[in-house]
Scaffold this active site. Sequence first.
Site, PDB file in Angstrom:
ATOM      1  N   HIS A 103       0.843  -1.205   0.000  1.00 35.10           N
ATOM      2  CA  HIS A 103       0.000   0.000   0.000  1.00 35.10           C
ATOM      3  C   HIS A 103       0.877   1.253   0.000  1.00 35.10           C
ATOM      4  CE1 HIS A 103      -3.392   2.610   1.453  1.00 35.10           C
ATOM      5  NE2 HIS A 103      -2.387   3.253   2.023  1.00 35.10           N
ATOM      6  N   GLU A 104       1.899   1.269   0.844  1.00 37.29           N
ATOM      7  CA  GLU A 104       2.782   2.442   0.905  1.00 37.29           C
ATOM      8  C   GLU A 104       3.607   2.582  -0.377  1.00 37.29           C
ATOM      9  OE1 GLU A 104       2.208   4.552   3.045  1.00 37.29           O
ATOM     10  OE2 GLU A 104       0.962   3.304   4.338  1.00 37.29           O
ATOM     11  N   HIS A 128       1.589   4.346  -2.914  1.00 34.87           N
ATOM     12  CA  HIS A 128       1.650   5.802  -2.723  1.00 34.87           C
ATOM     13  C   HIS A 128       2.910   6.376  -3.373  1.00 34.87           C
ATOM     14  CE1 HIS A 128      -1.835   6.579  -0.334  1.00 34.87           C
ATOM     15  NE2 HIS A 128      -1.458   5.854   0.696  1.00 34.87           N
ATOM     16  N   GLU A 149      -6.252   6.977  -0.705  1.00 35.70           N
ATOM     17  CA  GLU A 149      -6.243   5.730   0.049  1.00 35.70           C
ATOM     18  C   GLU A 149      -6.930   4.603  -0.713  1.00 35.70           C
ATOM     19  OE1 GLU A 149      -4.477   5.127   2.745  1.00 35.70           O
ATOM     20  OE2 GLU A 149      -3.794   7.194   2.552  1.00 35.70           O
TER      21      GLU A 149
END
Length: 276
Positions: free
Chosen positions: A130-131, A134, A196
């Site tokens: 997930h990071e 980003h 998100e």
Amino acid sequence: MNTFRTTALMAVMIVLFALIGQALGGTGGMLLAFLIAVGMNGVSYWYSSSIVLRMYGAEEVSRAEAPELHDLVDRLRRRADLPMPKVCIIPQDQPNAFATGRNPDNAVVAVTKGIMDVLDRDELAGVIAHELAHIKNRDMLTSTVAATLAGAITMLSRFALFFGGRDNNFLVSLLMMILAPMAAMLIQSAISRSREYAADREGAEIAKNPLGLASALRSMERAAEHRPMPANQTTSHMFIVNPFSGGLSGIKRLFSTHPPTEERIARLEEMAGRAQ
């Protein structure tokens, strides 16, 4: 898209400062406010990463110090076709994580000590992925500039209250002081929520396991209620889950910097169902 969004946020901050400076100090005040806004944008671009990491006491760890974490980040960043980011650990018991840095070549993935204790390997892989999503989407600079803008709006409201002068100006300044933090939170939440959802989807693709991330979100949301973390409101949107509370309802959801966790989990479970 994120480059445009970041530029727009920087421009909004400069215009806001200039307008308030003009209202409070005429041409001289506008020029001073303009220079301050440009300076804040510069600091936000070049130094925000180190400022945020220092704020939370994050320490970079080497491969020798955290071999399993480094190996996991390295494996997933190769899958995402990204440079190896720095890896940091935040000395907090609440399981949480964020990415920072102005671009993929200067990126940092920071995880709390608590995340290493609470999540299993599949869940942690989902969080790291997930990071990395980003980082791949260059969300970090946008979120950092949003934090700077939120802080600047709040600072301007207080400045206007103390230097408002006449009664009419005082009333306007008082109203601004009340409404400005709400506006700042709405700016953060509008940017953060879409980020998100996208990072959840792309992170699940990188990790090849939507249910791992869904399980991680559920565990972190539950832990946030019982393991409070001293976090700054202007940077809370950078974390994968809201560090301040577990569940949110009613009016709090409007101003939340994160989408509802149950909605994020539902989307990931639906994604896993389609993949079967």
